[in-house]
Design a protein around this motif. Structure first.
Motif, PDB file in Angstrom:
ATOM      1  N   VAL A  42       0.842  -1.197   0.000  1.00  0.00           N
ATOM      2  CA  VAL A  42       0.000   0.000   0.000  1.00  0.00           C
ATOM      3  C   VAL A  42       0.877   1.247   0.000  1.00  0.00           C
ATOM      4  O   VAL A  42       0.635   2.196  -0.753  1.00  0.00           O
ATOM      5  CB  VAL A  42      -0.958  -0.003   1.215  1.00  0.00           C
ATOM      6  N   ALA A  43       1.914   1.267   0.832  1.00  0.00           N
ATOM      7  CA  ALA A  43       2.824   2.413   0.896  1.00  0.00           C
ATOM      8  C   ALA A  43       3.528   2.617  -0.446  1.00  0.00           C
ATOM      9  O   ALA A  43       3.677   3.752  -0.912  1.00  0.00           O
ATOM     10  CB  ALA A  43       3.834   2.218   2.011  1.00  0.00           C
ATOM     11  N   ALA A  44       3.956   1.543  -1.066  1.00  0.00           N
ATOM     12  CA  ALA A  44       4.615   1.647  -2.367  1.00  0.00           C
ATOM     13  C   ALA A  44       3.647   2.168  -3.434  1.00  0.00           C
ATOM     14  O   ALA A  44       4.029   2.994  -4.271  1.00  0.00           O
ATOM     15  CB  ALA A  44       5.166   0.287  -2.782  1.00  0.00           C
ATOM     16  N   ALA A  45       2.418   1.729  -3.389  1.00  0.00           N
ATOM     17  CA  ALA A  45       1.426   2.193  -4.360  1.00  0.00           C
ATOM     18  C   ALA A  45       1.151   3.681  -4.185  1.00  0.00           C
ATOM     19  O   ALA A  45       1.089   4.427  -5.171  1.00  0.00           O
ATOM     20  CB  ALA A  45       0.132   1.391  -4.213  1.00  0.00           C
ATOM     21  N   TYR A  46       1.000   4.129  -2.945  1.00  0.00           N
ATOM     22  CA  TYR A  46       0.785   5.559  -2.694  1.00  0.00           C
ATOM     23  C   TYR A  46       2.014   6.368  -3.097  1.00  0.00           C
ATOM     24  O   TYR A  46       1.898   7.455  -3.658  1.00  0.00           O
ATOM     25  CB  TYR A  46       0.442   5.815  -1.226  1.00  0.00           C
ATOM     26  N   ALA A  74       2.036   9.276  -5.915  1.00  0.00           N
ATOM     27  CA  ALA A  74       2.476  10.635  -5.616  1.00  0.00           C
ATOM     28  C   ALA A  74       3.601  11.059  -6.559  1.00  0.00           C
ATOM     29  O   ALA A  74       3.610  12.184  -7.074  1.00  0.00           O
ATOM     30  CB  ALA A  74       2.931  10.730  -4.164  1.00  0.00           C
ATOM     31  N   LEU A  75       4.537  10.177  -6.814  1.00  0.00           N
ATOM     32  CA  LEU A  75       5.662  10.475  -7.703  1.00  0.00           C
ATOM     33  C   LEU A  75       5.187  10.747  -9.133  1.00  0.00           C
ATOM     34  O   LEU A  75       5.591  11.737  -9.760  1.00  0.00           O
ATOM     35  CB  LEU A  75       6.659   9.319  -7.695  1.00  0.00           C
ATOM     36  N   LEU A  76       4.323   9.906  -9.637  1.00  0.00           N
ATOM     37  CA  LEU A  76       3.832  10.083 -11.001  1.00  0.00           C
ATOM     38  C   LEU A  76       2.941  11.319 -11.125  1.00  0.00           C
ATOM     39  O   LEU A  76       2.985  12.021 -12.141  1.00  0.00           O
ATOM     40  CB  LEU A  76       3.091   8.828 -11.467  1.00  0.00           C
TER      41      LEU A  76
END
Length: 51
Positions: A14-18, A22-24
């Motif tokens: 979940v943290a990686a997906a968020y 955010a980065l994209l």
């Protein structure tokens, strides 16, 4: 059941997906802002040519 994320690995996903979202999003905003600045410069140059 295989292929199911469980435990603390679920929160890492979940943290990686968020983080990726955010980065994209930031990359799209930056690219849009740069395109807007470039278009404004072209517009200003065209206005100066008319005078």
């Amino acid at each position: 059941m295989t292929g199911v994320i469980d435990g603390s690995a679920q929160w890492a996903y979940v943290a990686a997906a968020y983080g990726l979202t955010a980065l994209l999003t930031a990359a799209v905003l930056w690219a849009s802002w740069r395109a807007m600045v470039k278009a404004e410069r072209r517009s200003d140059a065209l206005r100066k040519d008319r005078r």
